[in-house]
Design a protein around this motif. Structure first.
Motif, PDB file in Angstrom:
ATOM      1  N   GLN A  42      30.905  51.781  13.682  1.00  0.00           N
ATOM      2  CA  GLN A  42      30.500  51.883  15.069  1.00  0.00           C
ATOM      3  C   GLN A  42      31.138  50.736  15.860  1.00  0.00           C
ATOM      4  N   THR A  46      27.274  46.456  17.493  1.00  0.00           N
ATOM      5  CA  THR A  46      26.152  47.311  17.124  1.00  0.00           C
ATOM      6  C   THR A  46      25.523  46.762  15.846  1.00  0.00           C
ATOM      7  N   ASP A  47      24.255  46.463  15.892  1.00  0.00           N
ATOM      8  CA  ASP A  47      23.515  45.844  14.795  1.00  0.00           C
ATOM      9  C   ASP A  47      22.878  46.944  13.940  1.00  0.00           C
ATOM     10  N   ALA A  48      23.092  46.869  12.627  1.00  0.00           N
ATOM     11  CA  ALA A  48      22.555  47.899  11.738  1.00  0.00           C
ATOM     12  C   ALA A  48      21.034  47.974  11.787  1.00  0.00           C
ATOM     13  N   THR A  50      19.262  47.908  14.428  1.00  0.00           N
ATOM     14  CA  THR A  50      18.861  48.690  15.607  1.00  0.00           C
ATOM     15  C   THR A  50      19.733  49.927  15.823  1.00  0.00           C
ATOM     16  N   HIS A  51      20.866  50.013  15.122  1.00  0.00           N
ATOM     17  CA  HIS A  51      21.768  51.157  15.248  1.00  0.00           C
ATOM     18  C   HIS A  51      21.994  51.752  13.857  1.00  0.00           C
ATOM     19  N   THR A  53      23.127  54.185  10.757  1.00  0.00           N
ATOM     20  CA  THR A  53      24.357  54.919  10.480  1.00  0.00           C
ATOM     21  C   THR A  53      24.280  56.316  11.074  1.00  0.00           C
ATOM     22  N   THR A  54      25.355  56.716  11.749  1.00  0.00           N
ATOM     23  CA  THR A  54      25.396  58.059  12.328  1.00  0.00           C
ATOM     24  C   THR A  54      26.184  58.987  11.414  1.00  0.00           C
ATOM     25  N   ALA A  67      27.042  50.641  11.409  1.00  0.00           N
ATOM     26  CA  ALA A  67      26.966  49.517  12.335  1.00  0.00           C
ATOM     27  C   ALA A  67      27.220  48.218  11.570  1.00  0.00           C
ATOM     28  N   ASP A  69      26.590  44.827   9.776  1.00  0.00           N
ATOM     29  CA  ASP A  69      25.451  44.331   9.010  1.00  0.00           C
ATOM     30  C   ASP A  69      25.938  43.268   8.032  1.00  0.00           C
TER      31      ASP A  69
END
Length: 416
Positions: A42, A46-48, A50-51, A53-54, A67, A69
């Motif tokens: 990402q 982007t912090d893992a 709070t975001h 994995t998509t 994201a 991490d």
């Protein structure tokens, strides 16, 4: 066939040409019926926590994006730590595929930044590892890899090249470079040129010039792109073609140095450092200008040459690396030796003196694009590499030699 493609950039995260290459290749493979999963990241920041994995499917391609991490690392300051942290996130996401019952037939790594997760996942899945080496640290710096981080990058590149079960390069010159740097006991190397979506770069015939000539450079403003040679040639070009201007479209670490060079050569008023342009603006520039000049001193392939050719703008390029394979002097453009401002000026003046002949060469360049550089052709050749790849027996991997050849004609004030 199922492929796990690993890349540190993929839309919407696009840093350079690699991201666009992987994107088009993945979708072209999917169009051929290949089951493609792309493992990528990402956007930075982007912090893992709070975001999460998509996991999405876009144009037939499954895209898994992780994201950062932890998010404390900064690529520009902690490049190796940042890269290893990214790789750790990739490995965790890749292992989750096992729990979902999805196993690839091959893992395809794109460049050194994803070496660690690609090697690890290929071992876990027990499948062949294919690696595309888009460039090398030694090549980017003309052999100068004395810096600590440069040596680390070179070592990871060597590890990936020697661990891969099959290798892909974008040009024959790049194949030779990889063999020279990391050989001789490498897996087979297949040369597959980059592709281009011709429809995205609209063709326009050259209008007859009524005023001073306009030249264009498009690309990253880095030492290896050779913009310094173009600036050195501008006084000669302007003596025979008064009023000629140059638009430099791009950004990079050498912008300040290049602006100083423009002043040194007395052409600052004739050079517009226009910054990075979006696709629409870049196409408009290509339609407007009389020639694009790509004076690279190092170029594994040179995708800008293909994009420019698709718009109909006459090509003037150095013969280095992939540019020498993408442009045939006198047939699809004009070429000159790298590091040669005099040869560059002569080639540009020939285009400006004979615009009708240049237009004929430009049309030949477009015709060649549709025959050799479509993404469908690139995908077909890549799929053939996948089918032929076999796991190689384990063997000792000696430490790579570190090339320490000084960069020729190096300005000591310019960062590597």
């Amino acid at each position: 066939m199922k492929v796990l493609m690993v890349s540190w950039e993929y839309p919407p995260v696009v840093v350079g040409g690699l991201g666009r290459h992987v994107h088009h290749l993945a979708e072209a493979l999917a169009d051929l019926g290949v089951d493609v999963t792309v493992l990528t990241r990402q956007p930075s920041g982007t912090d893992a926590s709070t975001h999460p994995t998509t996991d999405t499917v876009v144009n037939g391609v499954r895209v898994i994006a992780v994201a950062e991490d932890p998010p404390e690392f900064d690529f520009g300051v902690d490049m190796m730590a940042w890269t290893l942290a990214m790789g750790h996130g990739f490995i965790r996401a890749g292992l989750r595929l096992l729990g979902q019952g999805w196993t690839p037939d091959v893992v395809h790594a794109h460049d050194w930044l994803v070496a660690h997760p690609s090697v690890a996942l290929a071992e876990v899945f027990n499948v062949p590892l294919v690696a595309t080496l888009h460039a090398t640290e030694a090549g980017r710096h003309s052999g100068w890899v004395a810096g600590h981080v440069n040596r680390q990058v070179h070592s990871v590149e060597a590890w990936l090249a020697r661990d891969a079960d099959s290798l892909i390069t974008c040009s024959a010159s790049m194949s030779d470079e990889v063999t020279q740097l990391f050989g001789p006991d490498l897996a087979p190397i297949t040369v597959i040129h980059n592709g281009i979506d011709v429809d995205a770069w609209s063709f326009a015939a050259r209008a007859e010039r009524t005023g001073p000539a306009e030249l264009l450079f498009a690309g990253r403003l880095e030492y290896e792109k050779g913009v310094q040679d173009l600036l050195a040639a501008m006084p000669v070009i302007r003596r025979t073609h008064p009023g000629t201007t140059l638009t430099v479209a791009g950004e990079g670490t050498q912008i300040t140095w290049l602006k100083e060079l423009a002043l040194t050569h007395g052409v600052a008023a004739a050079v517009d450092f226009a910054g990075r342009r979006d696709h629409h603006d870049l196409v408009a520039l290509m339609h407007r200008c009389d020639a694009i000049v790509l004076p690279s001193r190092y170029e594994p392939f040179g995708i800008v040459a293909l994009e420019a050719a698709a718009t109909g703008i006459p090509l003037v390029t150095s013969t280095v690396g992939g540019l020498g394979e993408a442009v045939t002097d006198g047939e699809t453009g004009r070429s000159f030796a790298p590091f040669d401002p005099a040869g560059l000026a002569e080639a540009v003046c020939d285009v400006l003196d004979h615009p009708q002949v240049a237009a004929v060469r430009a049309r030949r360049a477009v015709e060649r694009l549709t025959e050799e550089f479509t993404w469908r052709v690139v995908a077909q050749r890549t799929a053939a590499v996948y089918r032929a790849a076999r796991i190689r027996p384990s063997a000792p991997r000696p430490r790579p030699e570190i090339p320490l050849r000084p960069m020729p004609d190096r300005d000591p004030n310019v960062n590597a």
